[in-house]
Design a protein around this motif. Structure first.
Motif: not given
Length: 833
Positions: A660-661, A665-667, A783-786, A791-793
């Motif tokens: 997920v990180e 990072a790619d986004l 940023d809010a979406l990721t 947090k979910a992950a």
């Protein structure tokens, strides 16, 4: 009066040929070369027994003394009469180092290929590959009419690194800045073909979008060979192009041609190394390399004999290496940030030399407040290395230098790799888009990583702490699949280091970074327990069998046939390579190459092959007749689809968090990483439990990314992550409108879609009108979406429940990731100027 000892006995003894005896006979200076290390003696003995084989590979750990081994082989060959002997280094800096080492050993060397001492077999010629492989090579080119310099023995040092130089030299680059008229003619020549492949891609090419990259379809390139040749032949006297045009002109029809907004790059599928006849005619070729398990690239790029490459010469043990602790801080705790690691590095730099390797100036800027030196040019890097060797300097940042520097003992006790080099040229960017995370691309990353990690440990007496920043590097050492591809000594050190990391992760009551800093200081203070554990761990490391991909030999043989225009034979051999491929993405890439050979003898069949290739790899060229869009749906509930994808992708907690990180990072809104952003955007949809695809990439039409969010609703996503303007231009919203029209033509009236633009800002230029209902995902809302996904992950990882649809649904609900209204929650409306 001095005694002339040469008059004693029956006359001067013959020069020794056995390289171990030769070493003992040399008038070495200083105590650096008192004796051969045991691994060096082992490989020299094995080479001596097999020295008449034309292609031999010698593997030694990074820092294992390959240069000395190579020099001994050259001198032994000279003494045996198998000269002239040529020692090739990947770059001028390493060539200079090798020459200095040779003189310290008491060997005669020259850097003048015309020297009679070299051509007469009395001195070793030490050169960088840049001087050997080029269109004006003083060694002569096959077919040039100029004499070919005879070479008996060639040693290629750091062969894997040298390959990058060889590929560069066999690439012709025509820039728009230096040749605007000719660049324009060539772009116009292929405009209709490029536009048909991707209308938006061609628009990006012609509107100076830095991330734009398009390959000319192979049929268009081959069919216009005469026009291309006429334009390029007219540039044959150009000072820059003289170094490359002679190397590619004879294989021009089968070259790959890639446009970016400011250059055209032309490169054959494999280097036609036969043009450098001194290399192909050498009686002995020795490739010195580090310890990665896959040496297939020596076969494909150097035309090395696959049978002898498959039987490399190695020491009996791989454990002759100084100790390294290799940690990825984010792997130990997701609470650690890169900035806090940089602060820790600055504290450590107060007592030891800390060297940071970064891929770009942009990444170097993050270290600016801590760095004593930041260097990127060869001269500056050389001076920095000398200062580090001379004593305590502090924290030094080196830009894009992952090989070719030695930092032994106290020169570098803490080494930090802050990312890996990214693809900047058009050809490499296109390869990255097409191959993605295929085995071939991962192997290249692992090679760079292992080379980088070897800078601080150059002998068994060295020690170093290696810290890896960035989620991608953490992934490469966390995944058992990837770890297995490192060299044996590096793999053993990573396995031991992961035991240390797991202990730190379980230890409560301390801040995660404080725990890491404490163990780093323990290693730097030479804790006896650590030294014992490290050496015992290394003692068990042995060399594995070498892997030569079954694709390598037929792929190289196919190119050799195509280069002499025997296209039927080339297609037959390339078919063997396709049949041998085990990775679908790579198989598709090879099928595209097969189609390019088939085109010369059976054009319709070539198009059929290309259509088949797209089923394995949708990022390839599109056939002349185009590709029909495949409709996607969300065929189950969001939670079920997300749980299935997460369970299929991540086998343990750490891999989930690191994955997920890496995705986050790619986004990044970064002009240099646009292709990675689009791939990540598609993967983000899959992580969220949506259907996801990239229509523009797979069909040449439609949006960058399409998400099917359920209940026949879709998000049409246009990614402008490379935009640097403070406003949204008219062409960007027009592109979004075009994608909405595509959606309405592709999907029936039962389906609905929301137009979404990903851009730094939501402010429209005064003449830009967005489609009705448009939403903008800005940097802040992304940023809010990721952050919500992170947090979910984390919650799912802590509960070990990322494969459970009920748990996934609960966490997605808690973090507002459920599909209903997700676009509105994580985006804003466009604003007029």
């Amino acid at each position: 009066m001095a005694i002339d000892f040469s008059t004693f006995g029956s006359g001067p003894a013959p020069a020794p040929v056995d390289p171990r005896v030769l070493f003992d006979s040399l008038p070495r200076r200083g105590d650096r070369y008192e004796f051969l290390r045991d691994p060096q003696g082992q490989v020299l003995q094995a080479w001596f027994e097999r020295r008449t084989d034309k292609d031999l590979v010698i593997k030694l750990n990074t820092g294992g003394g390959k240069t000395l081994v190579g020099l001994m082989i050259c001198q032994s060959s000279l003494n045996e009469g198998a000269g002239p002997a040529l020692y090739l280094a990947p770059d001028p800096y390493l060539a200079q180092q090798a020459a200095e080492q040779a003189r310290d050993l008491g060997l005669e060397v020259t850097d003048n290929p015309k020297s009679s001492r070299f051509t007469g077999g009395e001195a070793i010629c030490v050169l960088s590959l840049h001087r050997f492989v080029n269109g004006k090579s003083v060694f002569g080119l096959l077919g040039s009419g100029k004499p070919i310099t005879d070479v008996g023995t060639i040693v290629v040092d750091d062969a894997h690194a040298a390959l990058a130089t060889v590929r560069e030299k066999f690439t012709m680059v025509l820039t728009r800045q230096d040749h605007p008229d000719d660049f324009g003619k060539l772009l116009d020549l292929f405009a209709s073909d490029l536009r048909k492949q991707s209308p938006t891609g061609f628009l990006d090419l012609t509107t100076d979008v830095n991330s734009a990259v398009q390959q000319v379809p192979f049929w268009a390139w081959a069919n216009r060979e005469s026009e291309v040749t006429e334009i390029l032949q007219g540039l044959r006297e150009d000072e820059d192009l003289q170094w490359s045009w002679p190397l590619v002109k004879d294989v021009l029809p089968v070259c790959r041609a890639v446009f970016t907004c400011d250059r055209l790059e032309i490169q054959p599928p494999h280097p036609p190394i036969g043009k450098i006849a001194s290399f192909t005619r050498a009686r002995r070729r020795v490739h010195l390399t580090a310890t990665l398990a896959d040496d297939s690239v020596l076969v494909t790029d150097f035309a090395a004999d696959p049978d002898t490459v498959a039987k490399p010469i190695t020491p009996r043990s791989a454990g002759y290496l100084g100790d390294r602790l290799i940690l990825a801080p984010r792997d130990i705790s997701s609470a650690i940030t890169d900035d806090t690691v940089r602060d820790m590095a600055a504290r450590l730099a107060a007592r030891v030399n800390v060297v940071v390797l970064v891929p770009s100036h942009r990444q170097a800027a993050a270290w600016s407040q801590h760095a004593v030196l930041t260097e990127s040019e060869s001269a500056g890097i050389g001076a920095a290395v000398n200062r580090l060797r001379g004593g305590h300097v502090g924290l030094v940042v080196l830009v894009n230098k992952y090989d070719g520097i030695d930092l032994p003992r106290a020169a570098c006790e803490v080494l930090i790799l802050d990312g890996l080099p990214e693809a900047y040229g058009g050809l490499t960017r296109r390869e990255q888009i097409v191959l993605g995370d295929s085995e071939d691309m991962v192997n290249r990353q692992l090679q760079r990583l292992e080379q980088g990690m070897g800078r601080g440990v150059r002998s068994v007496n060295d020690h170093c702490v290696v810290l890896l920043l960035g989620p991608r590097l953490s992934q490469l050492i966390a995944s058992p699949q990837y770890r297995a591809r490192f060299g044996p000594a590096t793999r053993a050190q990573i396995e031991l280091s992961r035991q240390v990391a797991n202990t730190l992760a379980r230890r409560d009551g301390e801040h995660p970074l404080e725990k890491i800093e404490a163990v780093v200081r323990q290693v730097l203070d030479r804790d006896q327990g650590w030294i014992t554990a490290s050496r015992a761990n290394l003692a068990q490391a042995t060399y594995p069998a070498t892997t030569i991909s079954p694709v390598a030999a037929p792929s190289r043989a196919a190119f050799e046939q195509a280069s002499i225009r025997q296209f039927a034979q080339a297609a037959s051999l390339m078919g063997q390579a396709v049949a041998a491929a085990t990775d679908d993405v790579e198989r598709g890439y090879l099928q595209e190459q097969l189609a390019s050979y088939q085109h010369f003898t059976d054009a319709p069949r070539a198009q059929q092959t290309l259509a088949k290739a797209l089923t394995n790899n949708p990022s390839l060229l599109h056939p002349i007749d185009g590709v029909k869009a495949t409709r996607i749906t969300a065929n189950d509930t969001q939670a079920v689809l997300a749980a299935a994808h997460l369970a299929r992708t991540y086998r343990d907690r750490n891999l989930l968090l690191l994955g997920v990180e890496a995705l986050v990072a790619d986004l990044a809104y970064d002009p240099t990483r646009v292709p990675a952003f689009e791939v990540a955007l598609e993967r983000l949809g899959l992580h969220l439990g949506f259907g996801a695809q990239r229509p523009e990439r797979t069909t040449g039409n439609g949006p960058d990314v399409l998400w099917a969010t359920g209940n026949l609703h879709y998000l049409v996503l246009e990614a402008k992550s490379g935009a640097t303007a403070e406003k949204i231009w008219r062409k960007d919203v027009e592109q979004l409108a075009h994608s909405m029209n595509w959606f309405q033509q592709t999907y029936d009236a039962t389906c609905s879609a929301t137009p979404v633009l990903l851009h730094r800002t939501n402010i429209l230029e005064r003449n830009a009108v967005a489609p009705a209902g448009t939403r903008i995902i800005t940097e802040d809302t992304l940023d809010a979406l990721t952050d919500a996904l992170r947090k979910a992950a984390l919650a799912l990882a802590d509960a070990d429940s990322w494969g459970d649809p009920t748990a996934v649904g609960q966490q997605f609900g808690a973090h507002r990731l459920l599909s209903q209204g997700i676009a509105e929650r994580f985006s804003v409306k466009p604003r007029a100027t």
